[in-house]
Enzyme design. Structure first.
Site, PDB file in Angstrom:
ATOM      1  N   SER A 119       0.819  -1.213   0.000  1.00 30.00           N
ATOM      2  CA  SER A 119       0.000   0.000   0.000  1.00 30.00           C
ATOM      3  C   SER A 119       0.846   1.253   0.000  1.00 30.00           C
ATOM      4  CB  SER A 119      -0.838   0.067   1.271  1.00 30.00           C
ATOM      5  OG  SER A 119      -1.768  -0.946   1.299  1.00 30.00           O
ATOM      6  N   HIS A 140      -0.358  -2.361  -7.457  1.00 27.72           N
ATOM      7  CA  HIS A 140      -1.203  -2.041  -6.298  1.00 27.72           C
ATOM      8  C   HIS A 140      -2.683  -2.120  -6.677  1.00 27.72           C
ATOM      9  CE1 HIS A 140      -2.372   1.184  -3.085  1.00 27.72           C
ATOM     10  NE2 HIS A 140      -2.600  -0.035  -2.652  1.00 27.72           N
ATOM     11  N   GLU A 152      -2.678   0.552  -9.519  1.00 26.38           N
ATOM     12  CA  GLU A 152      -1.627   1.567  -9.553  1.00 26.38           C
ATOM     13  C   GLU A 152      -0.318   0.821  -9.848  1.00 26.38           C
ATOM     14  OE1 GLU A 152      -1.335   3.477  -5.678  1.00 26.38           O
ATOM     15  OE2 GLU A 152      -1.364   5.449  -6.567  1.00 26.38           O
ATOM     16  N   ASN A 190      -2.849   6.331  -1.781  1.00 25.57           N
ATOM     17  CA  ASN A 190      -2.882   6.423  -0.320  1.00 25.57           C
ATOM     18  C   ASN A 190      -2.319   7.730   0.227  1.00 25.57           C
ATOM     19  OD1 ASN A 190      -4.312   4.132   0.166  1.00 25.57           O
ATOM     20  ND2 ASN A 190      -2.507   2.834  -0.070  1.00 25.57           N
TER      21      ASN A 190
HETATM   22  C1  LIG Z   1      -5.584   0.777   1.200  1.00 22.00           C
HETATM   23  C2  LIG Z   1      -5.075   0.631  -0.157  1.00 22.00           C
HETATM   24  O1  LIG Z   1      -3.883   0.397  -0.329  1.00 22.00           O
HETATM   25  C3  LIG Z   1      -5.887   0.849  -1.363  1.00 22.00           C
HETATM   26  C4  LIG Z   1      -7.351   0.522  -1.246  1.00 22.00           C
HETATM   27  O2  LIG Z   1      -7.755  -0.541  -1.596  1.00 22.00           O
HETATM   28  S1  LIG Z   1      -8.296   1.696  -0.573  1.00 22.00           S
HETATM   29  C5  LIG Z   1      -9.918   1.044  -0.679  1.00 22.00           C
HETATM   30  C6  LIG Z   1     -10.501   1.222  -2.061  1.00 22.00           C
HETATM   31  N1  LIG Z   1     -11.842   0.738  -2.051  1.00 22.00           N
HETATM   32  C7  LIG Z   1     -12.896   1.527  -1.854  1.00 22.00           C
HETATM   33  O3  LIG Z   1     -12.769   2.738  -1.736  1.00 22.00           O
HETATM   34  C8  LIG Z   1     -14.205   0.824  -1.768  1.00 22.00           C
HETATM   35  C9  LIG Z   1     -15.345   1.775  -1.478  1.00 22.00           C
HETATM   36  N2  LIG Z   1     -16.595   1.031  -1.424  1.00 22.00           N
HETATM   37  C10 LIG Z   1     -17.253   0.645  -2.545  1.00 22.00           C
HETATM   38  O4  LIG Z   1     -16.861   0.931  -3.668  1.00 22.00           O
HETATM   39  C11 LIG Z   1     -18.502  -0.153  -2.338  1.00 22.00           C
HETATM   40  O5  LIG Z   1     -19.015   0.125  -1.064  1.00 22.00           O
HETATM   41  C12 LIG Z   1     -18.286  -1.708  -2.492  1.00 22.00           C
HETATM   42  C13 LIG Z   1     -17.928  -2.039  -3.936  1.00 22.00           C
HETATM   43  C14 LIG Z   1     -17.206  -2.225  -1.558  1.00 22.00           C
HETATM   44  C15 LIG Z   1     -19.561  -2.405  -2.100  1.00 22.00           C
HETATM   45  O6  LIG Z   1     -20.566  -1.919  -2.929  1.00 22.00           O
HETATM   46  P1  LIG Z   1     -22.058  -1.709  -2.416  1.00 22.00           P
HETATM   47  O7  LIG Z   1     -22.877  -1.344  -3.606  1.00 22.00           O
HETATM   48  O8  LIG Z   1     -22.014  -0.797  -1.259  1.00 22.00           O
HETATM   49  O9  LIG Z   1     -22.457  -3.090  -1.801  1.00 22.00           O
HETATM   50  P2  LIG Z   1     -22.882  -4.431  -2.483  1.00 22.00           P
HETATM   51  O10 LIG Z   1     -24.150  -4.267  -3.270  1.00 22.00           O
HETATM   52  O11 LIG Z   1     -22.889  -5.402  -1.365  1.00 22.00           O
HETATM   53  O12 LIG Z   1     -21.695  -4.777  -3.458  1.00 22.00           O
HETATM   54  C16 LIG Z   1     -21.627  -4.439  -4.830  1.00 22.00           C
HETATM   55  C17 LIG Z   1     -21.008  -5.598  -5.571  1.00 22.00           C
HETATM   56  O13 LIG Z   1     -19.659  -5.788  -5.100  1.00 22.00           O
HETATM   57  C18 LIG Z   1     -19.498  -7.141  -4.643  1.00 22.00           C
HETATM   58  N3  LIG Z   1     -18.591  -7.170  -3.505  1.00 22.00           N
HETATM   59  C19 LIG Z   1     -18.676  -6.412  -2.393  1.00 22.00           C
HETATM   60  N4  LIG Z   1     -17.677  -6.729  -1.564  1.00 22.00           N
HETATM   61  C20 LIG Z   1     -16.963  -7.703  -2.170  1.00 22.00           C
HETATM   62  C21 LIG Z   1     -15.813  -8.460  -1.813  1.00 22.00           C
HETATM   63  N5  LIG Z   1     -15.169  -8.260  -0.664  1.00 22.00           N
HETATM   64  N6  LIG Z   1     -15.353  -9.383  -2.691  1.00 22.00           N
HETATM   65  C22 LIG Z   1     -15.965  -9.608  -3.852  1.00 22.00           C
HETATM   66  N7  LIG Z   1     -17.055  -8.933  -4.249  1.00 22.00           N
HETATM   67  C23 LIG Z   1     -17.544  -8.008  -3.407  1.00 22.00           C
HETATM   68  C24 LIG Z   1     -20.884  -7.569  -4.236  1.00 22.00           C
HETATM   69  O14 LIG Z   1     -21.018  -8.962  -4.277  1.00 22.00           O
HETATM   70  C25 LIG Z   1     -21.754  -6.900  -5.266  1.00 22.00           C
HETATM   71  O15 LIG Z   1     -21.740  -7.677  -6.447  1.00 22.00           O
HETATM   72  P3  LIG Z   1     -23.057  -7.909  -7.281  1.00 22.00           P
HETATM   73  O16 LIG Z   1     -23.247  -6.670  -8.072  1.00 22.00           O
HETATM   74  O17 LIG Z   1     -22.721  -9.089  -8.080  1.00 22.00           O
HETATM   75  O18 LIG Z   1     -24.157  -8.152  -6.301  1.00 22.00           O
HETATM   76  N1  LIG Z   2      -6.398  -4.006   2.905  1.00 18.72           N
HETATM   77  C1  LIG Z   2      -6.412  -3.215   1.864  1.00 18.72           C
HETATM   78  O1  LIG Z   2      -7.399  -2.503   1.603  1.00 18.72           O
HETATM   79  C2  LIG Z   2      -5.235  -3.160   0.956  1.00 18.72           C
HETATM   80  C3  LIG Z   2      -4.051  -3.754   1.324  1.00 18.72           C
HETATM   81  N2  LIG Z   2      -2.974  -3.694   0.474  1.00 18.72           N
HETATM   82  C4  LIG Z   2      -1.722  -4.317   0.846  1.00 18.72           C
HETATM   83  O2  LIG Z   2      -1.834  -5.703   0.594  1.00 18.72           O
HETATM   84  C5  LIG Z   2      -1.028  -6.433   1.531  1.00 18.72           C
HETATM   85  C6  LIG Z   2      -1.902  -7.438   2.263  1.00 18.72           C
HETATM   86  O3  LIG Z   2      -2.954  -6.766   2.901  1.00 18.72           O
HETATM   87  P1  LIG Z   2      -4.290  -7.540   3.342  1.00 18.72           P
HETATM   88  O4  LIG Z   2      -4.617  -8.604   2.356  1.00 18.72           O
HETATM   89  O5  LIG Z   2      -5.272  -6.486   3.656  1.00 18.72           O
HETATM   90  O6  LIG Z   2      -3.792  -8.214   4.693  1.00 18.72           O
HETATM   91  P2  LIG Z   2      -4.370  -9.511   5.456  1.00 18.72           P
HETATM   92  O7  LIG Z   2      -3.966  -9.341   6.871  1.00 18.72           O
HETATM   93  O8  LIG Z   2      -5.804  -9.719   5.099  1.00 18.72           O
HETATM   94  O9  LIG Z   2      -3.554 -10.705   4.785  1.00 18.72           O
HETATM   95  C7  LIG Z   2      -2.167 -10.850   4.883  1.00 18.72           C
HETATM   96  C8  LIG Z   2      -1.883 -12.317   4.709  1.00 18.72           C
HETATM   97  O10 LIG Z   2      -0.465 -12.480   4.550  1.00 18.72           O
HETATM   98  C9  LIG Z   2      -0.112 -13.646   5.248  1.00 18.72           C
HETATM   99  N3  LIG Z   2       1.327 -13.652   5.468  1.00 18.72           N
HETATM  100  C10 LIG Z   2       2.028 -13.059   6.441  1.00 18.72           C
HETATM  101  N4  LIG Z   2       3.351 -13.294   6.262  1.00 18.72           N
HETATM  102  C11 LIG Z   2       3.438 -14.060   5.142  1.00 18.72           C
HETATM  103  C12 LIG Z   2       4.512 -14.620   4.418  1.00 18.72           C
HETATM  104  N5  LIG Z   2       5.775 -14.449   4.829  1.00 18.72           N
HETATM  105  N6  LIG Z   2       4.237 -15.318   3.289  1.00 18.72           N
HETATM  106  C13 LIG Z   2       2.970 -15.490   2.857  1.00 18.72           C
HETATM  107  N7  LIG Z   2       1.906 -14.979   3.523  1.00 18.72           N
HETATM  108  C14 LIG Z   2       2.158 -14.269   4.638  1.00 18.72           C
HETATM  109  C15 LIG Z   2      -0.955 -13.625   6.501  1.00 18.72           C
HETATM  110  O11 LIG Z   2      -1.026 -14.909   7.085  1.00 18.72           O
HETATM  111  C16 LIG Z   2      -2.296 -13.158   5.932  1.00 18.72           C
HETATM  112  O12 LIG Z   2      -3.100 -14.227   5.502  1.00 18.72           O
HETATM  113  C17 LIG Z   2      -0.362  -5.385   2.427  1.00 18.72           C
HETATM  114  O13 LIG Z   2       0.887  -5.064   1.890  1.00 18.72           O
HETATM  115  C18 LIG Z   2      -1.314  -4.212   2.304  1.00 18.72           C
HETATM  116  O14 LIG Z   2      -0.680  -2.984   2.554  1.00 18.72           O
HETATM  117  C19 LIG Z   2      -3.059  -3.118  -0.763  1.00 18.72           C
HETATM  118  C20 LIG Z   2      -4.234  -2.566  -1.199  1.00 18.72           C
HETATM  119  C21 LIG Z   2      -5.408  -2.502  -0.346  1.00 18.72           C
END
Ligand SMILES: CC(=O)CC(=O)SCCNC(=O)CCNC(=O)[C@H](O)C(C)(C)COP(=O)(O)OP(=O)(O)OC[C@H]1O[C@@H](n2cnc3c(N)ncnc32)[C@H](O)[C@@H]1OP(=O)(O)O
Ligand SMILES: NC(=O)C1=CN([C@@H]2O[C@H](COP(=O)(O)OP(=O)(O)OC[C@H]3O[C@@H](n4cnc5c(N)ncnc54)[C@H](O)[C@@H]3O)[C@@H](O)[C@H]2O)C=CC1
Length: 283
Positions: A119, A140, A152, A190
């Protein structure tokens, strides 16, 4: 470069999703985690997602079985010996990632590309743990992987154009939209998203609004699909804190200081959806 086999490291929420979309795109996938129960949990989520696709008429039962047939699981990194690409999605810990990439460098074929789904950790630093920095790149994905279109693609300082092109093409084959970014703390996604989430936690800590209130403001007022605290619970509060630490360390600017309440939740083991409790509780 022809890609046949992809290894995905980490069967958590990101690794599971990445493995699923790779297998759906026709690639042979080996999914690795450190314990049987983790790979089993990852495969159970993938099977459930595919079954929902069958129920919704987006895929036949035969196609689902073919996708599952292209997937295998392992606990051994040595199974990277015949893969073309590794996509690492293990916990956000620089030391563990560096050690893993050093091992992969020893195990994987010379032509293999080593991609990280980190991330926020510097791709240049992860690449420096290997003797093939030109073949190391950030790939990413966004959470939830099967739904979100963006990848990304992050170039480290030594990433070659050839490596970039392979990952750009692969992202498109996975039906995603790649965007090229440079290797700076938090990349683009991020650097912008996490300060917003961190600010929402400050607003909560200072009593400006309740959890529901803060999320409703952003959902109904800004049309965000999820409020920032709900989204933090989806991402994982440990991952959110790790990203804020990278921004704070990387820029040495106090505007990125992690909110103490975020740290307190992580210390308590309240990590969001994955632990059953974060800003909300989950059954
Ligand atoms: C931290 C990082 O490094 C980077 C990141 O990832 S940051 C996070 C980026 N993600 C976001 O910002 C997500 C924001 N949220 C959303 O876009 C939406 O709330 C969401 C897509 C998660 C859910 O959508 P929603 O309309 O609120 O709910 P819902 O109707 O239950 O879901 C829509 C569809 O997505 C699917 N879905 C939801 N969560 C899912 C999951 N975890 N896995 C697979 N499919 C999923 C649902 O099954 C549904 O599919 P269908 O159209 O086939 O029914
Ligand atoms: N959670 C999020 O929304 C996002 C997370 N990421 C990145 O993805 C990576 C994973 O995040 P998540 O899936 O959310 O975490 P998670 O906690 O759901 O999963 C991590 C997994 O890695 C496993 N693990 C730990 N050490 C390991 C090793 N040495 N070899 C193989 N597996 C190992 C753990 O047992 C666990 O199952 C991180 O680098 C995170 O920053 C990227 C985009 C979005």
């Amino acid at each position: 470069m022809e890609i046949k086999k992809i290894m995905v490291l980490g069967a958590g929420q990101m690794g599971g999703g990445i493995a699923q979309v790779c297998a759906q795109a026709g690639y042979e996938v080996v999914l690795r985690d450190v314990k049987d129960e983790f790979v089993e949990r990852g495969m159970a989520v993938i099977t459930k997602n595919l079954s929902r696709n069958v129920e919704k008429g987006r895929m036949t039962e035969d196609e689902k079985n073919a996708v599952l047939g292209r997937m295998s699981t392992t606990l051994s990194l040595e199974d990277g010996k015949d893969v073309d690409i590794v996509i690492e999605a293990i916990i956000e810990d620089p030391k563990i990632k560096a050690d893993t990439f050093a091992e992969l460098d020893r195990i994987c074929p010379e032509h293999a590309i080593l991609a990280s789904n980190t991330s926020s950790l510097p791709i240049t630093q992860i690449a420096a743990a290997t003797k093939r920095p030109e073949k190391v790149i950030g790939m990413h994905f966004m959470n939830p992987v099967p739904v979100m279109k963006l990848v990304e693609v992050i170039r480290g300082i030594a990433t070659s154009d050839e490596t970039y092109q392979v990952i750009d093409d692969l992202s498109k084959k996975l039906n995603k939209v790649p965007v090229e970014v440079n290797d700076f703390p938090g990349f683009v996604s991020n650097r912008i998203l996490l300060p917003m989430i961190n600010e929402a936690v400050y607003a909560l800590m200072e009593g400006v609004g309740t959890v529901e209130g803060i999320d409703t403001v952003m959902e109904l007022g800004m049309n965000h699909p999820m409020g920032p605290l709900k989204l933090a619970d989806l991402i994982g509060l440990d991952t959110c804190l790790a990203i804020m630490e990278v921004l704070y360390d990387g820029f040495k600017d106090t505007k990125y200081r992690p909110c103490p309440l975020l740290r307190k939740y992580v210390t308590a083991g309240w990590l969001g959806r994955k632990s059953g409790r974060g800003f909300y509780t989950y059954s």
